[in-house]
Design a protein around this motif. Structure first.
Motif, PDB file in Angstrom:
ATOM      1  N   LEU A  80      21.556 -49.791 -14.339  1.00 26.42           N
ATOM      2  CA  LEU A  80      21.148 -51.175 -14.183  1.00 26.42           C
ATOM      3  C   LEU A  80      19.836 -51.283 -13.400  1.00 26.42           C
ATOM      4  CD1 LEU A  80      21.994 -54.187 -14.530  1.00 26.42           C
ATOM      5  CD2 LEU A  80      23.059 -53.991 -12.284  1.00 26.42           C
ATOM      6  N   PHE A  81      19.719 -50.526 -12.328  1.00 29.12           N
ATOM      7  CA  PHE A  81      18.512 -50.588 -11.505  1.00 29.12           C
ATOM      8  C   PHE A  81      17.324 -49.890 -12.163  1.00 29.12           C
ATOM      9  CE2 PHE A  81      21.240 -52.212  -8.332  1.00 29.12           C
ATOM     10  CZ  PHE A  81      20.458 -52.766  -7.340  1.00 29.12           C
ATOM     11  N   LEU A  82      17.588 -48.935 -13.040  1.00 27.25           N
ATOM     12  CA  LEU A  82      16.509 -48.177 -13.680  1.00 27.25           C
ATOM     13  C   LEU A  82      16.464 -48.456 -15.182  1.00 27.25           C
ATOM     14  CD1 LEU A  82      17.274 -44.941 -11.707  1.00 27.25           C
ATOM     15  CD2 LEU A  82      15.199 -46.293 -11.463  1.00 27.25           C
ATOM     16  N   ILE A  83      16.694 -49.691 -15.558  1.00 30.69           N
ATOM     17  CA  ILE A  83      16.804 -50.046 -16.974  1.00 30.69           C
ATOM     18  C   ILE A  83      15.486 -49.866 -17.725  1.00 30.69           C
ATOM     19  CG2 ILE A  83      16.297 -52.521 -16.779  1.00 30.69           C
ATOM     20  CD1 ILE A  83      19.155 -52.365 -18.598  1.00 30.69           C
ATOM     21  N   ARG A  84      14.372 -49.924 -17.017  1.00 24.86           N
ATOM     22  CA  ARG A  84      13.061 -49.770 -17.678  1.00 24.86           C
ATOM     23  C   ARG A  84      12.738 -48.317 -17.997  1.00 24.86           C
ATOM     24  NH1 ARG A  84       9.230 -53.982 -14.403  1.00 24.86           N
ATOM     25  NH2 ARG A  84      10.377 -55.849 -14.997  1.00 24.86           N
ATOM     26  N   GLN A  85      13.420 -47.393 -17.374  1.00 25.94           N
ATOM     27  CA  GLN A  85      13.151 -45.979 -17.645  1.00 25.94           C
ATOM     28  C   GLN A  85      14.024 -45.542 -18.819  1.00 25.94           C
ATOM     29  OE1 GLN A  85      13.284 -43.459 -14.234  1.00 25.94           O
ATOM     30  NE2 GLN A  85      11.775 -44.657 -13.109  1.00 25.94           N
ATOM     31  N   ASP A  92      22.783 -38.948 -18.130  1.00 25.71           N
ATOM     32  CA  ASP A  92      21.881 -38.444 -17.094  1.00 25.71           C
ATOM     33  C   ASP A  92      22.210 -39.064 -15.736  1.00 25.71           C
ATOM     34  OD1 ASP A  92      20.390 -36.919 -18.968  1.00 25.71           O
ATOM     35  OD2 ASP A  92      19.295 -38.738 -19.546  1.00 25.71           O
ATOM     36  N   HIS A  93      22.474 -40.368 -15.743  1.00 26.04           N
ATOM     37  CA  HIS A  93      22.845 -41.043 -14.508  1.00 26.04           C
ATOM     38  C   HIS A  93      24.208 -40.542 -14.004  1.00 26.04           C
ATOM     39  CE1 HIS A  93      19.456 -43.714 -14.930  1.00 26.04           C
ATOM     40  NE2 HIS A  93      19.894 -44.169 -16.088  1.00 26.04           N
ATOM     41  N   ALA A  94      25.125 -40.262 -14.930  1.00 31.16           N
ATOM     42  CA  ALA A  94      26.449 -39.767 -14.540  1.00 31.16           C
ATOM     43  C   ALA A  94      26.348 -38.375 -13.904  1.00 31.16           C
ATOM     44  CB  ALA A  94      27.380 -39.734 -15.754  1.00 31.16           C
ATOM     45  N   VAL A  95      25.500 -37.523 -14.445  1.00 34.35           N
ATOM     46  CA  VAL A  95      25.301 -36.190 -13.849  1.00 34.35           C
ATOM     47  C   VAL A  95      24.693 -36.338 -12.453  1.00 34.35           C
ATOM     48  CG1 VAL A  95      23.980 -34.040 -14.062  1.00 34.35           C
ATOM     49  CG2 VAL A  95      25.150 -34.987 -16.055  1.00 34.35           C
ATOM     50  N   PHE A  96      23.730 -37.234 -12.312  1.00 38.20           N
ATOM     51  CA  PHE A  96      23.126 -37.484 -11.000  1.00 38.20           C
ATOM     52  C   PHE A  96      24.172 -38.015 -10.020  1.00 38.20           C
ATOM     53  CE2 PHE A  96      20.921 -40.279  -7.996  1.00 38.20           C
ATOM     54  CZ  PHE A  96      20.022 -39.386  -7.440  1.00 38.20           C
ATOM     55  N   ALA A  97      25.014 -38.944 -10.476  1.00 42.10           N
ATOM     56  CA  ALA A  97      26.062 -39.504  -9.611  1.00 42.10           C
ATOM     57  C   ALA A  97      27.063 -38.422  -9.202  1.00 42.10           C
ATOM     58  CB  ALA A  97      26.780 -40.645 -10.330  1.00 42.10           C
ATOM     59  N   HIS A 140      13.985 -40.313  -5.661  1.00 43.28           N
ATOM     60  CA  HIS A 140      12.530 -40.121  -5.759  1.00 43.28           C
ATOM     61  C   HIS A 140      12.183 -38.925  -6.646  1.00 43.28           C
ATOM     62  CE1 HIS A 140       8.335 -40.000  -4.555  1.00 43.28           C
ATOM     63  NE2 HIS A 140       8.483 -38.731  -4.202  1.00 43.28           N
ATOM     64  N   ARG A 141      12.891 -37.832  -6.472  1.00 42.75           N
ATOM     65  CA  ARG A 141      12.567 -36.616  -7.239  1.00 42.75           C
ATOM     66  C   ARG A 141      13.045 -36.668  -8.681  1.00 42.75           C
ATOM     67  NH1 ARG A 141      13.368 -31.647  -2.974  1.00 42.75           N
ATOM     68  NH2 ARG A 141      11.608 -32.225  -1.672  1.00 42.75           N
ATOM     69  N   VAL A 142      14.266 -37.159  -8.897  1.00 46.74           N
ATOM     70  CA  VAL A 142      14.820 -37.138 -10.255  1.00 46.74           C
ATOM     71  C   VAL A 142      14.186 -38.212 -11.126  1.00 46.74           C
ATOM     72  CG1 VAL A 142      16.940 -37.521 -11.596  1.00 46.74           C
ATOM     73  CG2 VAL A 142      16.991 -36.087  -9.548  1.00 46.74           C
TER      74      VAL A 142
END
Length: 181
Positions: A80-85, A92-97, A140-142
């Motif tokens: 939701l916060f990175l919807i523009r990317q 990808d977000h699930a792996v990061f989480a 910041h990095r991912v």
């Protein structure tokens, strides 16, 4: 002193009786849902007062399961916060989480083997700070966002995450003790 007497009499009564009395003063009666919630509340309070160690053990046993359900929620918040990317999918977000949750669990384990019990509160606060700083650096990095953007994304997702976590803890307590009685 009158308020103290009211609190003492309510504290000595089960929640269901106090709720029924309050409803009766209004000319109402308790519905089935209210009775059920009051019975669960009575069970929760009696477990807490009669067996605090068992209560703590049940809570600690349920927390990892609760955090397992929080992984997709954090992924959805990041989406939701990175919807523009557009280059990042939900997976990808699930792996990061999952990565962030793993880091937090490792830090919690380190905190649990603390040999200085009198320093538990400062260590917990420091651990929480390290987790948040790591989270912002990881964003910041991912996601290759700027520092201000990473901080805003971190603050926003963390705030919504903890609100959802509190709601799930309340729901989890209710389910834990409703199904246990």
């Amino acid at each position: 002193t009158e308020k103290l007497k009211v609190r003492d009499t309510l504290a000595n009564r089960p929640i269901e009786q106090a709720a029924a009395k309050a409803a009766a003063t209004k000319g109402d009666s308790l519905g089935p849902a209210d009775q059920y919630v009051a019975r669960v509340g009575d069970g929760l309070l009696s477990d807490l007062s009669d067996h605090p160690a068992a209560f703590k053990e049940r809570i600690l046993h349920a927390l990892p399961k609760l955090f397992f359900f929080m992984i997709p929620l954090l992924a959805a918040l990041l989406r939701l916060f990175l919807i523009r990317q557009k280059q990042f999918y939900f997976v990808d977000h699930a792996v990061f989480a999952l990565h962030i949750h793993s880091f937090v669990f490792i830090l919690c384990l380190i905190g649990l083997i603390n040999p200085f019990p009198h320093l538990q509160s400062p260590i917990s606060n420091f651990t929480l700070l390290i987790c948040f700083v790591y989270y912002v650096i990881a964003i910041h990095r991912v996601y290759k966002s700027g520092w201000v953007g990473s901080l805003l994304i971190g603050l926003g997702t963390a705030a919504l995450y903890f609100i959802a976590l509190l709601l799930l803890i309340v729901l989890g307590l209710w389910l834990l003790f409703a199904l246990g009685h």
